[in-house]
Design a protein around this motif. Structure first.
Motif, PDB file in Angstrom:
ATOM      1  N   THR A  89       0.830  -1.192   0.000  1.00 20.34           N
ATOM      2  CA  THR A  89       0.000   0.000   0.000  1.00 20.34           C
ATOM      3  C   THR A  89       0.868   1.248   0.000  1.00 20.34           C
ATOM      4  OG1 THR A  89      -1.464  -1.285   1.428  1.00 20.34           O
ATOM      5  CG2 THR A  89      -1.995   1.052   1.114  1.00 20.34           C
ATOM      6  N   ARG A  90       0.503   2.205  -0.841  1.00 19.25           N
ATOM      7  CA  ARG A  90       1.200   3.487  -0.794  1.00 19.25           C
ATOM      8  C   ARG A  90       1.006   4.081   0.602  1.00 19.25           C
ATOM      9  NH1 ARG A  90       1.892   5.118  -6.254  1.00 19.25           N
ATOM     10  NH2 ARG A  90       0.560   3.961  -7.677  1.00 19.25           N
ATOM     11  N   PRO A  91       2.053   4.575   1.233  1.00 18.44           N
ATOM     12  CA  PRO A  91       1.914   5.092   2.596  1.00 18.44           C
ATOM     13  C   PRO A  91       0.837   6.175   2.726  1.00 18.44           C
ATOM     14  CG  PRO A  91       4.211   4.780   2.100  1.00 18.44           C
ATOM     15  CD  PRO A  91       3.475   4.519   0.820  1.00 18.44           C
ATOM     16  N   LEU A  92       0.777   7.101   1.781  1.00 20.32           N
ATOM     17  CA  LEU A  92      -0.240   8.152   1.881  1.00 20.32           C
ATOM     18  C   LEU A  92      -1.634   7.597   1.629  1.00 20.32           C
ATOM     19  CD1 LEU A  92       1.617  11.168   0.251  1.00 20.32           C
ATOM     20  CD2 LEU A  92       0.997  10.873   2.639  1.00 20.32           C
ATOM     21  N   ALA A  93      -1.744   6.551   0.800  1.00 18.27           N
ATOM     22  CA  ALA A  93      -3.035   5.890   0.622  1.00 18.27           C
ATOM     23  C   ALA A  93      -3.452   5.197   1.915  1.00 18.27           C
ATOM     24  CB  ALA A  93      -2.967   4.885  -0.523  1.00 18.27           C
ATOM     25  N   ALA A  94      -2.483   4.597   2.605  1.00 17.73           N
ATOM     26  CA  ALA A  94      -2.784   3.982   3.899  1.00 17.73           C
ATOM     27  C   ALA A  94      -3.229   5.041   4.906  1.00 17.73           C
ATOM     28  CB  ALA A  94      -1.555   3.240   4.422  1.00 17.73           C
ATOM     29  N   ASP A  95      -2.602   6.220   4.864  1.00 15.77           N
ATOM     30  CA  ASP A  95      -3.021   7.313   5.748  1.00 15.77           C
ATOM     31  C   ASP A  95      -4.453   7.733   5.446  1.00 15.77           C
ATOM     32  OD1 ASP A  95      -0.538   7.303   6.920  1.00 15.77           O
ATOM     33  OD2 ASP A  95       0.215   9.053   5.841  1.00 15.77           O
ATOM     34  N   LEU A  96      -4.784   7.829   4.157  1.00 19.25           N
ATOM     35  CA  LEU A  96      -6.150   8.196   3.768  1.00 19.25           C
ATOM     36  C   LEU A  96      -7.137   7.136   4.243  1.00 19.25           C
ATOM     37  CD1 LEU A  96      -8.101  10.023   2.206  1.00 19.25           C
ATOM     38  CD2 LEU A  96      -7.483   8.778   0.117  1.00 19.25           C
ATOM     39  N   LEU A  97      -6.778   5.876   4.068  1.00 24.92           N
ATOM     40  CA  LEU A  97      -7.639   4.780   4.502  1.00 24.92           C
ATOM     41  C   LEU A  97      -7.873   4.837   6.006  1.00 24.92           C
ATOM     42  CD1 LEU A  97      -9.006   2.183   3.327  1.00 24.92           C
ATOM     43  CD2 LEU A  97      -6.981   0.945   4.085  1.00 24.92           C
ATOM     44  N   ALA A  98      -6.801   5.051   6.777  1.00 25.04           N
ATOM     45  CA  ALA A  98      -6.920   5.119   8.235  1.00 25.04           C
ATOM     46  C   ALA A  98      -7.761   6.320   8.654  1.00 25.04           C
ATOM     47  CB  ALA A  98      -5.531   5.188   8.871  1.00 25.04           C
ATOM     48  N   HIS A  99      -7.576   7.448   7.975  1.00 26.84           N
ATOM     49  CA  HIS A  99      -8.329   8.658   8.313  1.00 26.84           C
ATOM     50  C   HIS A  99      -9.823   8.435   8.110  1.00 26.84           C
ATOM     51  CE1 HIS A  99      -8.000  13.218   8.743  1.00 26.84           C
ATOM     52  NE2 HIS A  99      -9.290  12.967   8.669  1.00 26.84           N
ATOM     53  N   LEU A 100     -10.195   7.732   7.040  1.00 27.83           N
ATOM     54  CA  LEU A 100     -11.609   7.515   6.724  1.00 27.83           C
ATOM     55  C   LEU A 100     -12.223   6.395   7.541  1.00 27.83           C
ATOM     56  CD1 LEU A 100     -11.425   7.833   2.833  1.00 27.83           C
ATOM     57  CD2 LEU A 100     -12.409   9.491   4.427  1.00 27.83           C
ATOM     58  N   THR A 101     -11.388   5.539   8.120  1.00 33.89           N
ATOM     59  CA  THR A 101     -11.911   4.355   8.811  1.00 33.89           C
ATOM     60  C   THR A 101     -11.983   4.528  10.326  1.00 33.89           C
ATOM     61  OG1 THR A 101     -10.972   2.963   7.059  1.00 33.89           O
ATOM     62  CG2 THR A 101     -11.624   1.855   9.092  1.00 33.89           C
TER      63      THR A 101
END
Length: 957
Positions: free
Chosen positions: A310-322
């Motif tokens: 996972t792209r790190p910033l994509a993982a950050d976005l995923l965590a932020h939304l979850t």
């Protein structure tokens, strides 16, 4: 001073560089030698500077220069420095003062700025501009005590190059060492690797282990200075082992209990130390741990292991939304390198701070609230290290990362396969850092975040993981990712939230239908996000994916789901972009901006198109969807969906190799016969004169041949009457010679009589007058049309799709529609996006399209067919825009220079469709009762062209 004539080196430029420094206000300029390697020192703005010069900006040169600079910096005790990289073109400079001065004044350079607290990297400036920037920008910032670390990109570039070079020097002569690092059996089975590939993977892992150990030593040493021994320098195997032992006495056994130091020479250990100390990696610690492993993995190793993270910033976005609470328990059942769990940790910490909580939650997060699991022992090591690195100064005694087959885990189970002290231990068990055994208890969690493996069933992944558990629920066709969705459902507490990176084919098709039903009926989907400028949210992958966020629990009847299109290149996002996108996705029901589009749809709307939900996100811009759907709606009165069983597969030649002596391909243009063993130009009543790809001519009697279409490549007319290919339906005189020439290997138990009998039965089954595409590359110069009609029946190969239509008038009408803009609009709304250029069009895709004409339209459309049947259409891209190639090149050249707008080169510029395309579509629209103007059609073409440009240009990182 006159430069010496001869080969130009770095030192050749020293006189001009020193003169430039003095001219711009520097003083005390002189050369200074370090072990016969000279640098320049000078005074500027009350500071003494060290200048190191290299020619070439290649990563290998930059790595060596940075390490050499650190050595010289230590010896000179200077605190301010500049590493200057002249371009390769500098070597071609004439060795005279005038030419050298011109080069220094005009050539763009790269410079790394090193000062206490403030680091930077410049590129594209000349050397004089670089010195002025030191004077005008850097020194004022130093006086204001501003701080800036090296960019993460520079840190990763230098570390990646260091690992690449160190791999070549790793000594894996000890069989025990190779087993510790790689576990030959596990890697070779899961990755299907050869012995040489396993060893290459081992070299990378050994190199990475040493680098990560020294990197973590730096992180820990800055947080707890007394941990570092005073005699660490000079770096040796002994001094590092002593340092690692001191750390072991405190914490972090999973990082340091693996000893591969003897596989690395002392020179590489010293260089690793200098590189990490010089980069001051602790200043990027919140970004680095989550990405360093996969960033440093060479492409060849990544491809071997199918390691797409996972792209790190994509993982950050995923965590932020979850995640909605700092105290949420989190599970990643496929934790890989720990990127997603690291992002979950950071998001929990943000929420902790937003709620103004007091204290340090690090120990609670790692020991009690964050869970992970992975089949690969090395992944457990990585995840443990990454989580510990989030606060290296805080001691943790345990974590909750499990090694094993996640599909065997059960809620409420207790597992002793936790914190790993060896990469591939014979009998893994969980121990605290003081050596006490413990069990990891997995209860239902409040959040599941994951990027499960996308491995297909065809790769026999079921030989290595248990895929029986959810087979009844999911069926036997969905890939491994679907089983992780079912696993997430079991571990997720009611009302909990799941955030996942899932393949985009979750939204369409038969194989994923049961998983799709699960996530839209047992869960309440909140957000579905698609990247439009990248394949997806996983680095280096070439299969498209989405972010899917949902709450466990059945959706209300009126629930609305947000679909989002991220229209900015994910590699160009920063942390502020991620927060801004997440906030808008959560707050807004509709958005249309340069970087993000949002639309909201009801569950009822989604259910109407549940077979193919690409209708809701298949475009790159929701403005495009509006244009295409409005266009299709104009013809609803006369069009319906196709009848059931209207399509079937063409003849599938088996066994392998029979196509070479069965098919005779008509040479309409060179592209048609590129893949053909037999082709022909001439035929008469007696037969066909065919030529093999090796240049040998054969006469084949007509009574042995049946009309067919082997391929749609190069078919430029809608009518293929008289333009068909041939397939042999019985033995012919030259068969033995041709099959031998084609090197056909007759399989065991192959029986000729049975082969011809079965083949004739299948050819009869697929006899038709109308065929359409099965797989299409719409960007190819050889692609012009999507459907073809023959007055004489043909039996096509499975490279085409058979349309079961016995009414010749209706067949002509359907052929018109499948070649019209009405089809293209629906195709680009519904198309498969698993990969880029080659697109499968499946039966269920056609079933979702409104292209079946009513009786009133059939005769009019049939007349349109008759008029245009023998017109030659150019390539599809040229039909839609004669400037397509120029527009495509201009768009992507700007995008790859980080232009901010999605369509900066397209909007405001009308497309130039070919006359045949416009005339044909106007006639089809009129036959369907709608009077379109050329301008209205051109707007539809513009949208399709923009979609084609985006999809065609997608590439892996």
């Amino acid at each position: 001073m006159q430069a010496r004539q001869g080969r130009v080196t770095e030192r050749t430029f020293y006189p001009v560089l020193t003169q430039t420094i003095e001219r711009l206000g520097g003083s005390g300029v002189q050369e200074i030698n370090f072990n016969s390697e000279p640098d320049i020192v000078f005074d500027l703005r009350d500071r003494r500077w060290l200048l190191s010069v290299k020619i070439d900006e290649a990563p290998a040169i930059m790595r060596r220069a940075f390490i050499q600079y650190q050595r010289h910096k230590d010896e000179s005790r200077l605190q301010h420095g500049l590493i200057l990289f002249l371009p390769v073109a500098a070597r071609r400079t004439a060795a005279n003062a005038e030419a050298l001065r011109h080069a220094v004044e005009n050539l763009p350079v790269t410079a790394i700025v090193d000062t206490p607290g403030f680091k930077d990297e410049y590129s594209g400036l000349t050397f004089p501009q670089t010195i002025r920037r030191l004077m005008d920008e850097v020194v004022p910032r130093l006086r204001r005590q501003e701080e800036r670390p090296y960019s993460l990109g520079l840190v990763v570039k230098l570390l990646r190059e260091h690992v690449r070079e160190m791999m070549g020097a790793v000594d894996l002569s000890d069989p025990l060492l190779l087993r510790v690092v790689t576990s030959r059996d596990l890697l070779s089975e899961i990755g299907d690797l050869t012995e040489r590939q396993v060893e290459a993977a081992g070299r990378f892992l050994a190199s990475y282990i040493v680098l990560s150990q020294i990197l973590f030593l730096r992180l820990l040493g800055t947080a707890i200075p007394w941990v570092l021994p005073a005699d660490l320098v000079p770096v040796t195997h002994h001094s590092l082992r002593e340092a690692f032992r001191r750390v072991l006495d405190v914490n972090y056994r999973p990082i340091y209990d693996v000893d591969v130091l003897d596989a690395i020479s002392v020179s590489y250990l010293e260089e690793t130390f200098r590189l990490i100390w010089g980069l001051e990696v602790e200043r990027a610690r919140h970004e680095l741990p989550g990405r360093i492993f996969h960033e440093l993995m060479p492409p060849t190793i990544r491809k071997m292991l199918a390691a797409f993270y996972t792209r790190p910033l994509a993982a950050d976005l995923l965590a932020h939304l979850t995640l909605r609470s700092h105290g949420a328990t989190v599970l990643d059942p496929a934790c890989g390198s720990g990127t997603i769990l690291t992002s979950a940790y950071k998001r929990k910490r943000e929420l902790f701070q937003e709620e103004r909580r007091v204290g340090n939650p690090h120990e609670r997060f790692v020991e009690e609230e964050i869970f992970g699991a992975d089949l690969m022992p090395f992944a457990v090591h990585l995840t443990s290290a990454n989580l510990a690195a989030m606060d290296p100064g805080t001691v943790i005694t345990r974590n909750q990362i499990i090694r094993g087959d996640s599909l065997r885990l059960a809620a409420g189970g207790e597992y002793r396969y936790g914190l790993q002290f060896g990469m591939f231990p014979a009998a893994a068990r969980a121990e605290t850092t003081s050596g006490e055994a413990y069990e990891v208890t997995l209860n239902p969690v409040e959040a599941v975040l994951m990027n499960p493996p996308f491995t297909k069933v065809e790769r026999r992944i079921q030989d290595y993981v248990d895929m029986r558990r959810f087979r009844k629920l999911l069926g036997g066709e969905v890939g491994l990712w679907g089983h992780f969705v079912a696993l997430a459902d079991e571990f997720l507490a009611e009302g909990g939230t799941v955030g996942a990176v899932l393949p985009i084919n979750l939204l369409r098709g038969r194989e994923s239908a049961k998983v799709r039903d699960l996530v839209f009926s047992r869960w309440t989907p909140l957000y579905v996000l698609k990247a439009t400028m990248n394949y997806g949210f996983s680095e280096y992958a070439e299969y498209r994916d989405i972010l899917f966020i949902a709450v466990k629990g059945q959706p209300d009847a009126g629930h609305r789901v947000k679909f989002g299109l991220i229209k900015k290149d994910l590699t160009q996002l920063d942390q502020d972009d991620v927060h801004h996108i997440a906030q808008r996705v959560q707050a807004l029901g509709q958005e249309s901006s340069e970087d993000l589009d949002i639309r909201t749809f009801t569950i009822a709307e989604l259910r109407e198109r549940f077979v193919n939900l690409m209708w809701f996100c298949g475009v790159s811009d929701y403005g495009h969807k509006d244009v295409l759907t409005s266009f299709v709606e104009r013809f609803r009165e006369h069009l319906d969906r196709f009848p059931d069983d209207y399509f079937r597969e063409g003849y599938r030649p088996v066994p392998k190799g029979v196509s070479s002596f069965l098919f005779l391909t008509r040479n309409l243009e060179p592209s048609r016969i590129e893949e053909a063993f037999l082709s022909f130009d001439d035929e008469d009543d007696r037969g066909v004169r065919a030529r093999s790809s090796r240049g040998v001519t054969y006469d084949i009697e007509r009574e042995s041949l049946t009309r067919t279409l082997r391929t749609n490549t190069g078919l430029r007319t809608m009518s293929v009457t008289g333009r068909h290919d041939y397939i042999a339906h019985r033995p012919y005189h030259a068969l033995r010679r041709i099959s031998a020439a084609s090197r056909f290997r007759r399989p065991a138990r192959f029986e000729w009589d049975g082969f011809w009998r079965e083949m004739n039965s299948e050819l009869e089954e697929v006899r038709t007058h109308l065929v359409t595409i099965h797989r299409i590359n719409p960007y190819s110069p050889s692609t012009s049309l999507a459907a073809w009609f023959s007055e004489e029946p043909i039996s096509p190969s499975n490279q085409l799709t058979v349309i079961r239509e016995s009414d010749l008038g209706r067949a002509k009408a359907v052929c018109c529609l499948l070649n019209s803009a009405v089809f293209l609009a629906q195709f680009f709304l519904l198309k498969e996006e698993t990969t880029g250029r080659y697109i499968n069009v499946r039966f269920y895709d056609f079933a979702e399209m409104m292209l079946y004409p009513d009786e009133a339209a059939v005769s009019r459309l049939s007349d349109v067919f008759e008029y245009f049947a023998d017109y030659e259409f150019p390539s599809l891209t040229t039909q839609l825009d004669e400037d397509f190639e120029q527009r495509y090149q201009q768009f992507w050249s700007l995008q790859r220079r980080a232009q901010p707008s999605l369509f900066p080169t397209l909007r405001g510029r009308a497309v130039r469709p070919s006359q045949i395309r416009t005339s044909f579509d106007l006639a089809v629209c009129e036959a369907l009762g709608s009077q379109m103007t050329e301008r209205e059609l051109a707007d539809v073409y513009r949208v399709i062209v923009e979609e084609m440009i985006i999809t065609r240009g997608l590439q892996s990182d």
